[in-house]
Structures are given as structure tokens and as C-alpha cells.
Design an enzyme around this catalytic site. Sequence first.
Site, PDB file in Angstrom:
ATOM      1  N   ASP A 358      -0.641   8.676  -6.989  1.00  0.00           N
ATOM      2  CA  ASP A 358      -1.639   7.579  -7.085  1.00  0.00           C
ATOM      3  C   ASP A 358      -1.770   6.826  -8.486  1.00  0.00           C
ATOM      4  OD1 ASP A 358      -3.509   5.742  -5.714  1.00  0.00           O
ATOM      5  OD2 ASP A 358      -5.018   7.060  -6.615  1.00  0.00           O
ATOM      6  N   LYS A 359      -2.060   5.753  -8.548  1.00  0.00           N
ATOM      7  CA  LYS A 359      -2.355   5.079  -9.931  1.00  0.00           C
ATOM      8  C   LYS A 359      -3.692   5.416 -10.333  1.00  0.00           C
ATOM      9  CE  LYS A 359      -3.335   0.944 -10.710  1.00  0.00           C
ATOM     10  NZ  LYS A 359      -4.851   0.963 -11.270  1.00  0.00           N
ATOM     11  N   THR A 360      -4.838   4.751  -9.660  1.00  0.00           N
ATOM     12  CA  THR A 360      -6.486   4.808  -9.938  1.00  0.00           C
ATOM     13  C   THR A 360      -6.896   6.196 -10.107  1.00  0.00           C
ATOM     14  OG1 THR A 360      -6.433   2.342  -9.232  1.00  0.00           O
ATOM     15  CG2 THR A 360      -8.547   3.672  -9.828  1.00  0.00           C
ATOM     16  N   THR A 511       0.086   2.589  -5.246  1.00  0.00           N
ATOM     17  CA  THR A 511      -1.178   1.935  -5.638  1.00  0.00           C
ATOM     18  C   THR A 511      -1.711   0.949  -4.467  1.00  0.00           C
ATOM     19  OG1 THR A 511      -2.405   0.693  -7.305  1.00  0.00           O
ATOM     20  CG2 THR A 511      -0.220   0.454  -7.280  1.00  0.00           C
ATOM     21  N   GLY A 512      -2.938   0.757  -4.385  1.00  0.00           N
ATOM     22  CA  GLY A 512      -3.237  -0.317  -3.741  1.00  0.00           C
ATOM     23  C   GLY A 512      -3.392  -1.577  -4.293  1.00  0.00           C
ATOM     24  N   LYS A 539       0.464   4.209   3.152  1.00  0.00           N
ATOM     25  CA  LYS A 539       0.813   5.331   2.201  1.00  0.00           C
ATOM     26  C   LYS A 539       1.380   6.403   2.584  1.00  0.00           C
ATOM     27  CE  LYS A 539      -2.535   4.486  -1.693  1.00  0.00           C
ATOM     28  NZ  LYS A 539      -3.358   4.899  -2.783  1.00  0.00           N
ATOM     29  N   ASP A 562      -6.181   8.230  -0.419  1.00  0.00           N
ATOM     30  CA  ASP A 562      -4.807   9.193  -0.473  1.00  0.00           C
ATOM     31  C   ASP A 562      -4.612  10.233   0.539  1.00  0.00           C
ATOM     32  OD1 ASP A 562      -4.268   7.436  -2.835  1.00  0.00           O
ATOM     33  OD2 ASP A 562      -5.594   8.740  -3.986  1.00  0.00           O
TER      34      ASP A 562
END
Length: 674
Positions: A358-360, A511-512, A539, A562
Site C-alpha cells: 500500500d502507498k499511504t 493505492t487509492g 484491492k 487494506d
Amino acid sequence: MTPTIHASHHDDHGSSRHSDHDPGIFLQKLLWSTLLTLPLLAFSHHFLDLLGLQPLHFTGSHYIAPLLATLVFFYGGMVFLKGALEELKRAQAGMMTLIALAITISYGYSLMVTLGFPGEEIYWELATLIVIMLLGHWLEMRAVQNAGQALKEMAKLLPDTAVKLEGEAAVEVPLESLHSGDVLLIRPGAKIPADGLVLQGEGRVNQSMVTGESMLVAKQSGDRVLAGTINEEGAFRVEVTKTGNATYLAGIMRLVDEAQQSRSRSQRLADRAAFWLVIIALGSALITALGWLMAEAPAAVIIERVVTVMVAACPHALGLAIPLVIAISTALCAQSGLLVRNRLMFEEARRIDYVVFDKTGTLTQGSHQLDRIIPSRDTTTEEILKLAAAAESETEHMLGKALVNAARQKGLPIPVASGFESMPGRGVSAQVEGQHVMVGGPNLLTLVPGTIPHELAQAVESAAETGHTLIYVIVDREIKAVMTFADVVKPESQQTVQGLKRMGIKVAMLTGDNESVALMVSRQLGIDQYFAGVLPENKASQIQALQRQGYRVAMVGDGINDAPALAQADVGIAIGAGTDVAIESAGIVLVRSDPGDVARLIMISRAAYRKMLQNLVWATGYNALVIPLAAGVLAPWGFILPMAAGAIVMSLSTIIVALNAQLLRRIQADPKLN
């Protein structure tokens, strides 16, 4: 069963399980069985003879060992007897069956000797076998236990009550009383209790825990809001469209529940070995009995040989071969900043060939920081930063805090502001050193005439292309500067990505956020594959798609958005600084929130697997060698393995397995991933 989401959301979900599978029950039985075994050893002649000691002796002392062994057999051994019955009902004889056979034969034979049958009592062997098996199973079950609190933590995102408008009166009502069409008042800082549409007012909502968006989302009339998200700024009225199990949050809960329930448990290596050992032990015992019967040996000799075979087949070493390695490797993981919540996922980590981040909050800090200040020609960056920080000094907005922090880090004096005013959906305004200063997003431009100065226009266009967040600074109704903010990449992230690639593992980012943000971050980190604008339900689907391509996938994330993907992945890994939901949905937790620990996890898992195989080879190889000797294959040449010697060799096998497992502590997972 479909999870239910309502006001009584603090109830445990799915917590019921058979008490015999509770690590606490095994620990209790282990402690009491150990306490009973210690005095038993003091009255066991053969055990003390091995140590060169004299047993305690007084009138009636010869009954103490049988009495204590009987208590240990029926108290500590009962879980294995029940387990064996369950295995036999399923026609899947395994470790429990083998243990049950060993302890039952040992106890029955010893009891016969106590009652006058010629032979040697082996109560001490029986008791120590039960204690060691309880220890092994307790270590195993404690490692494999998954608390299953993900759904409970998700439900905690909802408030217990909502503020419902009845006419113009605001009334606090229980959450379960809400229905579609009700109108709710959402105040600043309040959790949104149901899905709905904004009717009136404006605000900025933090929905990162549900959708994965790292920025606050502006909401105004006609916009959709989701249950479980938080209104950070402003106030608005919402018409309820979905409640309870129909909400977006409940949908995520169902995805997590389905992914967790559908996960199949692969058969353990030790169970497979135990199955064949059961067959070998029973076959060897039968052949032994027939062989000695054909040799016209006395009944006492035949029974002694059969019992010796079964004692030699006792899986002391096999029972510890895997659990002990798991216990040590789990401790190693903890020292490396890894918390193992699910043993099966830890074992699976060695086979991972695709890691999805996941990014954030995982690859990035999850909090935006000031990136650039582009001032107009008649001012400076320092002057703009001072004015903007002063105007934002009273705000709780994360970008405002980032501005103030940036000014302090540069050592700039922050002037005193007055007349502070929050403008929901636009920004803030204040009087600073006799000037009217406004700071905010693109909507702020509606309050001033004219166009963006030419020297700032290019910066605005560039920020839009790279996915940066844009903030304007307006002084006395003139646009004086443009500021860009970015979610800062963690220093360890690039090193982590490159390290995993060197290990032959593919890396992707999920990522969203939009395409431009995803592209910018992936380029910074050297990630070749990314999936942008992905909603939570997609996801999990994305993880499934990779699995269908034949990859064994690890998912690394930190938010509720997530959770379905973490539950779906072959290995779910949560960032320790993330939400409780993500942590409860994952099998592994990165305590230090360092993505580099993903590579460490895989290294330790691979090393632990090698030790498991070595121990299993030794444990089963020992049985393959000793069982024929116990049966008496060398009797024609004058050698018959005594029962006590079989017990000693078996104990030595256990010690060797334990020492080999301890060698795992020498494993060093390179923190720099070189």
C-alpha cells in the site's frame, strides 16, 4: 455468516472455538503435568539409574509413580486421546494418533508390570512424553492463534449514537434506530454513522481509513459520505441512504470475513511425517509380535519387544521439530521488529515471490509535508512562509500544521495573527502584520478577482501533473504564492524495493490515490508495477488476480481499506503504526513501521524452514533406524535393544533436535539488505 454491524459493535466476533484448541488450556495442562512429573521422576528407578542416583524409598513408595503417572495420563494426555479420536473419525491418522498410541501403550504396559506382569515400568517415559508433547503443542498453538479481532475493530469505527434532526431540533439517537431518509447533523470532529448524501453545508472528511485516500476530501451538497469516516472540518447535514449491513463499511467487513473463512490450512509437514510414522510403528509392532511369536518367545518377551518398538516410535523429537523452530524464529522476528500473529503465514513467507505495498502510510509517511514555495516576483519564500504559518497557527488541519512546522524548522519567526477565520472548503484567513492573509486550496480563488500570475501558472500546471497538493497564499486580495505539498516517501522504502528485487521478488504498489500520484511515487522508488485508484473491494480482487497468475503474494498495508487485501493475501503484513483493523487482519505486524522488515521476514522464514526440514529428517531418520533395532532385527547376532536404551536414544534425539533449533539464533538478517 454475514457480519452484523450495529450499536452493540463491541461484542466479540467469531471468538468461539473449542476449548481444547485454546493455547491457555494447553498451558494449564502443561504446568500441572510438569508439577506432577517432577516428583514422579524422584520415584522412578530406571530414570534415576540413568543418572546414577538412588531413588527415594519408604513404605508404599512404589505406588507413588503409578499414581502420579495415572494423573498425568488422564489429565495431561486426555487432549491427545480426544485428538486421536477426531483424527480416526476423519480417517486421517497423524501426530495425535501417534502420541495417543505411545502414551496408551506405555501406561497400559507399566500398569501391567505394577500389577505383577514381568517387565520394567516406564512411567517416567510416559509422563515426560506427555509433558514434552504439551510443550510442543502449546508453542505451536500460541504461534498459530489468530485473535480474529478485525471485524470487531472495524465496527469500532462507528459511533454508538447519531445526531438526528427532527424538524430543527437535534436529537441524539442510538445507531440502530437509523433508517434510510433520516437527516443527520454531522459536526466537526464527528464520526459519520451511516452512508448518505450531503444535503446542506460543507466540510472536509478524512476517509483514508475506508477508501485509502491520503488527503481530506471536500464535501458539499450532493456528495456521498461513508459510515466510519470522520468529518475534520465544517458542519453539514446528511440524508441517510444506507444503514447497518448495507453500508460500505459493512461490505468491507464481509470481504474480510469471507477471505478469512475461505483460507484453507495446508497440512503440516509434521502431521504428514506422523501419519507415515503411525503406519510404520503399527506395522513394525505387528511384524515384531509375529516374528517373536514364530520364534516361540515367551509372552513377556513379545510384549516387551512390542512396547519397546512403540516407545522408540514415540515422537519426542518429531513433536518438537517444528514448534521449537517456530518459537525461536518468532523470537528472532520480534528482535528484528516483526510480530508473528499467524504461524502459517510466517511459514508461507519463504515462498513469497510478489510483494504488494500500500502507498499511504506504508511506503510514504502518510502525512503531507511542504515541498516547494513558488512566490510571485515581488516577494520571497521566507516572507510567504512566515505569513502563511501565522495565518495557519491556530488551525488543526494537517497542511496547516505542516506549514507551521516548516517555518519552525527554518528558524523563521512566526508573527502573531488576529481575526482568525476558518472557511470550510476554502481555507483560512487572518490579519498578519497589518495585512489580510488567506491560505487555502483552489476554491479560495473564488474569493479574489483576477487570474493567477503568469510566473505561478506553470507551477500550478506542474503540480497537477505530478499529483502534488496545491495551496495558494493570497495577501490583500492578491495571489502572492503557490505552495505544493507531497506525501513524503519513507527513507527506507527505496532501499526495501531494491533489496526485494535482488532477492528475486517482484514488487508492486497499490493505492487509492490517482494515477499521477502513483506514477510519481513509483518512479521515486523504482517500482515497475503499480495499481492506482483502487477501491478496497478491488484491492482484494487485485491480490486474487495476481494469485491466479501463479504468484504467492504478500500484501503490506496500514489502514482499514487494506484489510480485505491483507486477509486475501498469502501473507498479510500490517504496518505497526497503522490501524487496529489492519493489524488484526494481518498475520505479521511490522512493529517499527519499517518496510525493510518485509525482506527480513522472508529471510528468517527461509532459514526457519531449512531448520524444520533438518529436524524432521533427523527425527524421522532416527525412528527409521531405531525401530528395527527395537524390534530385534539383530537378535540372531546377539543384540537386543533394551527398552531403557531405546528411551535414552529417543531422549538424545530430542536433545539433538532442540540444539539444532537453537542454531537458528545465529541467523542474521542483513538490515541493509545488501
